[in-house]
Design an enzyme around this catalytic site. Structure first.
Site, mmCIF file in Angstrom:
data_model
loop_
_atom_site.group_PDB
_atom_site.id
_atom_site.type_symbol
_atom_site.label_atom_id
_atom_site.label_comp_id
_atom_site.label_asym_id
_atom_site.label_seq_id
_atom_site.Cartn_x
_atom_site.Cartn_y
_atom_site.Cartn_z
ATOM 1 N N TYR A 33 17.700 34.541 95.176
ATOM 2 C CA TYR A 33 18.649 33.432 94.969
ATOM 3 C C TYR A 33 18.663 32.989 93.513
ATOM 4 C CZ TYR A 33 20.194 28.584 94.592
ATOM 5 O OH TYR A 33 20.799 27.428 94.165
ATOM 6 N N LYS A 49 21.567 33.167 90.575
ATOM 7 C CA LYS A 49 22.098 31.991 89.878
ATOM 8 C C LYS A 49 21.891 32.140 88.367
ATOM 9 C CE LYS A 49 23.651 28.663 91.365
ATOM 10 N NZ LYS A 49 25.058 28.294 91.731
ATOM 11 N N THR A 88 21.115 25.509 89.056
ATOM 12 C CA THR A 88 19.892 24.979 89.665
ATOM 13 C C THR A 88 18.716 25.021 88.701
ATOM 14 O OG1 THR A 88 18.274 25.442 91.409
ATOM 15 C CG2 THR A 88 19.523 27.314 90.623
ATOM 16 N N ASP A 89 17.709 24.193 88.983
ATOM 17 C CA ASP A 89 16.470 24.237 88.181
ATOM 18 C C ASP A 89 15.650 25.498 88.499
ATOM 19 O OD1 ASP A 89 15.616 23.565 90.754
ATOM 20 O OD2 ASP A 89 14.521 21.757 90.151
ATOM 21 N N GLU A 90 15.986 26.176 89.628
ATOM 22 C CA GLU A 90 15.163 27.325 90.032
ATOM 23 C C GLU A 90 15.266 28.484 89.052
ATOM 24 O OE1 GLU A 90 15.084 28.365 94.120
ATOM 25 O OE2 GLU A 90 15.314 26.300 94.782
HETATM 26 P P1 NAD Z 1 26.031 24.990 100.491
HETATM 27 O O1 NAD Z 1 25.438 26.275 100.942
HETATM 28 O O2 NAD Z 1 25.928 23.782 101.340
HETATM 29 O O3 NAD Z 1 27.600 25.193 100.199
HETATM 30 C C1 NAD Z 1 28.117 26.331 99.565
HETATM 31 C C2 NAD Z 1 29.617 26.351 99.789
HETATM 32 O O4 NAD Z 1 30.172 27.496 99.116
HETATM 33 C C3 NAD Z 1 30.010 26.486 101.266
HETATM 34 O O5 NAD Z 1 31.044 25.581 101.568
HETATM 35 C C4 NAD Z 1 30.478 27.930 101.392
HETATM 36 O O6 NAD Z 1 31.431 28.120 102.413
HETATM 37 C C5 NAD Z 1 31.056 28.167 100.017
HETATM 38 N N1 NAD Z 1 31.072 29.589 99.624
HETATM 39 C C6 NAD Z 1 30.057 30.501 99.768
HETATM 40 N N2 NAD Z 1 30.460 31.699 99.302
HETATM 41 C C7 NAD Z 1 31.721 31.540 98.838
HETATM 42 C C8 NAD Z 1 32.667 32.406 98.216
HETATM 43 N N3 NAD Z 1 32.373 33.702 97.990
HETATM 44 N N4 NAD Z 1 33.875 31.914 97.866
HETATM 45 C C9 NAD Z 1 34.190 30.625 98.112
HETATM 46 N N5 NAD Z 1 33.335 29.755 98.704
HETATM 47 C C10 NAD Z 1 32.123 30.195 99.053
HETATM 48 O O7 NAD Z 1 25.418 24.751 99.050
HETATM 49 P P2 NAD Z 1 25.110 23.381 98.294
HETATM 50 O O8 NAD Z 1 23.730 22.958 98.613
HETATM 51 O O9 NAD Z 1 26.241 22.453 98.479
HETATM 52 O O10 NAD Z 1 25.093 23.924 96.787
HETATM 53 C C11 NAD Z 1 26.263 23.908 95.989
HETATM 54 C C12 NAD Z 1 25.936 24.496 94.632
HETATM 55 O O11 NAD Z 1 24.887 23.753 94.014
HETATM 56 C C13 NAD Z 1 25.434 25.954 94.676
HETATM 57 O O12 NAD Z 1 25.974 26.635 93.592
HETATM 58 C C14 NAD Z 1 23.932 25.830 94.551
HETATM 59 O O13 NAD Z 1 23.382 26.983 93.935
HETATM 60 C C15 NAD Z 1 23.804 24.607 93.662
HETATM 61 N N6 NAD Z 1 22.561 23.841 93.822
HETATM 62 C C16 NAD Z 1 22.184 23.343 95.030
HETATM 63 C C17 NAD Z 1 21.019 22.572 95.143
HETATM 64 C C18 NAD Z 1 20.553 21.982 96.446
HETATM 65 O O14 NAD Z 1 19.504 21.358 96.477
HETATM 66 N N7 NAD Z 1 21.275 22.114 97.534
HETATM 67 C C19 NAD Z 1 20.254 22.329 94.018
HETATM 68 C C20 NAD Z 1 20.653 22.867 92.804
HETATM 69 C C21 NAD Z 1 21.826 23.600 92.709
HETATM 70 O O1 TDX Z 2 11.088 25.290 106.971
HETATM 71 C C1 TDX Z 2 10.816 25.045 105.781
HETATM 72 N N1 TDX Z 2 9.534 24.686 105.461
HETATM 73 C C2 TDX Z 2 9.130 24.441 104.169
HETATM 74 O O2 TDX Z 2 7.954 24.141 103.930
HETATM 75 C C3 TDX Z 2 11.788 25.128 104.714
HETATM 76 C C4 TDX Z 2 13.215 25.495 105.014
HETATM 77 C C5 TDX Z 2 11.366 24.853 103.431
HETATM 78 N N2 TDX Z 2 10.075 24.551 103.158
HETATM 79 C C6 TDX Z 2 9.660 24.286 101.764
HETATM 80 C C7 TDX Z 2 10.110 25.344 100.764
HETATM 81 C C8 TDX Z 2 10.328 24.535 99.508
HETATM 82 O O3 TDX Z 2 9.113 24.416 98.779
HETATM 83 O O4 TDX Z 2 10.288 23.074 101.360
HETATM 84 C C9 TDX Z 2 10.739 23.155 100.001
HETATM 85 C C10 TDX Z 2 12.235 22.926 99.964
HETATM 86 O O5 TDX Z 2 12.828 24.068 100.586
HETATM 87 P P1 TDX Z 2 14.424 24.227 100.687
HETATM 88 O O6 TDX Z 2 14.983 23.000 101.324
HETATM 89 O O7 TDX Z 2 14.700 25.553 101.299
HETATM 90 O O8 TDX Z 2 14.858 24.169 99.146
HETATM 91 P P2 TDX Z 2 14.399 25.050 97.881
HETATM 92 O O9 TDX Z 2 13.909 26.387 98.273
HETATM 93 O O10 TDX Z 2 13.480 24.197 97.042
HETATM 94 O O11 TDX Z 2 15.829 25.228 97.148
HETATM 95 C C11 TDX Z 2 16.751 24.116 97.081
HETATM 96 O O12 TDX Z 2 16.730 23.503 95.826
HETATM 97 C C12 TDX Z 2 17.267 24.200 94.748
HETATM 98 C C13 TDX Z 2 18.172 24.572 97.405
HETATM 99 O O13 TDX Z 2 18.184 25.210 98.664
HETATM 100 C C14 TDX Z 2 18.732 25.464 96.346
HETATM 101 O O14 TDX Z 2 20.098 25.772 96.613
HETATM 102 C C15 TDX Z 2 18.644 24.750 95.045
HETATM 103 O O15 TDX Z 2 19.074 25.570 93.993
#
Ligand code: NAD
Ligand code: TDX
Length: 354
Positions: free
Chosen positions: A160, A164, A134-136
């Site tokens: 988190y 990561k 992630t960019d975080e």
């Molecule tokens: P998500 O939470 O929707 O899915 C995570 C999946 O991993 C789920 O299916 C869960 O059951 C599985 N999982 C959790 N713990 C596990 C374990 N110990 N063993 C096997 N499986 C396990 O997450 P997502 O949004 O699909 O994110 C996927 C990946 O991308 C993550 O690594 C996250 O850090 C990264 N990422 C997500 C975002 C975003 O915006 N959602 C952005 C940047 C990076």
């Molecule tokens: O109820 C809310 N109200 C609100 O203002 C929630 C859930 C979020 N927010 C804000 C927090 C963040 O600034 O919105 C923005 C986006 O929040 P999230 O959807 O929780 O995402 P973020 O915290 O930015 O992280 C996401 O992007 C990077 C993913 O969850 C991560 O897995 C990924 O690595």
């Protein structure tokens, strides 16, 4: 013979999109997923009869199981999506994030490395371990700061992002120490179909449709760079195919918006699609901010564009409309994920915010 991928976390939001695309490309997928609250086999319903998608419920931290899967299916690559992914949950329960994101990734790396070391050529040199990050990990930007590039120092602020960052360092170390052919991708906020409704965009759509308040943390001025999940998964496939071993690649959507802009855009789309006598935007409620809330993320993805020729296909304007329409058309999916366990979370995260 078609390539075999061991995908972890492939029942989650991004992993399931990647699995669906991989099957369209004809790759065989072994999908190891713990099926936590975020893992949803419904995301893969279209593959229910597909013999080349094998879903195995299990933990990336289960060395015996991972070892068995490697020996049984002999994958050409491992793509690691498995993680605890929600920042707010990491604030309430950091250790779950250390367990999966740090210890789980560490075990996965060790077992894969031991198996890979005994492969014969050419399988050994063509093998890849791709870690999705992630960019975080780069921390937060101030208004005029340049966007994150691959050489920006890591400076994670939430449990988190710290977990990561730790996993990224382990992946890098396994490349430097053992020569494991690794790749890392660091992407910005994803959006699109099948995202669990704890995240901002689906939460807003679902709350608005149910006439519930739309919680915006702080003033809503925090900025995120939005990337369509299909563009993200296409980029991962490209990095897997052509990325330089040992490198990391930033992936972004060229779509920076404040949270308030995002929420207002969703309300406008809903007003258009399902007109309400009271305005959806009236449901916006400014609530107590997230502790340590990163102000701004922005991704410089010129490396993947220059080296691998990747470009996002979706604009945020059309991607957001399509996403809202997907949620409107998939009531059964929404009802299924908004189960008792999810309602408990809503109470824990929002109950005290006022
Ligand atoms: P998500 O939470 O929707 O899915 C995570 C999946 O991993 C789920 O299916 C869960 O059951 C599985 N999982 C959790 N713990 C596990 C374990 N110990 N063993 C096997 N499986 C396990 O997450 P997502 O949004 O699909 O994110 C996927 C990946 O991308 C993550 O690594 C996250 O850090 C990264 N990422 C997500 C975002 C975003 O915006 N959602 C952005 C940047 C990076
Ligand atoms: O109820 C809310 N109200 C609100 O203002 C929630 C859930 C979020 N927010 C804000 C927090 C963040 O600034 O919105 C923005 C986006 O929040 P999230 O959807 O929780 O995402 P973020 O915290 O930015 O992280 C996401 O992007 C990077 C993913 O969850 C991560 O897995 C990924 O690595």
């Amino acid at each position: 013979m078609a390539r075999t991928l061991l995908v972890t976390g492939g029942a989650g939001f991004i992993g399931s999109c990647f699995v669906l695309q991989a099957r369209e490309r004809g790759e065989r997928v072994i999908n190891l997923d713990k099926l936590t609250y975020a893992g949803n086999p419904d995301n893969l319903a279209s593959l229910a009869q597909d013999p080349d998608h094998i879903l195995v419920q299990g933990d990336i931290g289960n060395a015996e199981l991972v070892n068995w899967l490697l020996r049984q299916y002999r994958p050409d690559a491992v793509v690691n999506f498995a993680a605890e992914s929600h920042v707010d949950r990491s604030i309430l329960d950091p250790e779950a994030f250390v367990r999966t994101n740090v210890l789980g990734t560490s075990t996965l790396l060790r077992v894969v490395k031991n198996w890979w070391q005994n492969l014969d050529e050419p399988a050994k040199s063509s093998f890849r371990f791709l870690h999705v990050s992630t960019d975080e990990v780069y921390g937060a930007l101030k208004p005029g700061d340049p966007a994150f590039c691959e050489t920006t120092p890591y400076s994670p602020n939430s449990p988190y992002s710290a977990s990561k960052a730790a996993s990224d360092h382990l992946v890098r170390a396994f490349h430097e120490t053992y020569g494991l052919p690794t790749l890392i991708t660091n992407c910005s906020n994803n959006y699109g179909p099948r995202q669990f409704p704890e995240k901002l965009i689906p939460l807003t759509i679902i709350n608005a449709r149910n006439n519930r308040s739309i919680p915006v943390y702080g003033t809503g001025s925090n900025i995120r760079d939005w990337l369509h999940v299909e563009d993200h998964c296409a980029a991962i496939a490209l990095v897997l195919e052509k990325g330089r071993v040992g490198e990391s690649y930033n992936i972004g959507g060229h779509s920076a918006r404040t949270n308030l802009e995002v929420v207002q855009s969703i309300c406008e789309i809903l007003q258009q699609e399902e007109p309400s006598p009271t305005m959806y935007a009236d449901l916006i409620l400014f609530v107590t901010d997230r502790p340590g809330h990163d102000f701004r993320y922005a991704i410089d993805c010129s490396k993947i564009e220059r080296e691998l020729g990747w470009k996002p296909a979706h604009t945020f304007a059309t991607g957001l409309v399509d996403t809202v329409l997907w949620y409107l058309a998939n009531d059964a999916w929404v009802e299924n994920v908004c189960s008792g366990a999810y309602l408990d979370w809503v109470d824990r995260n929002y109950g005290h915010r006022g």
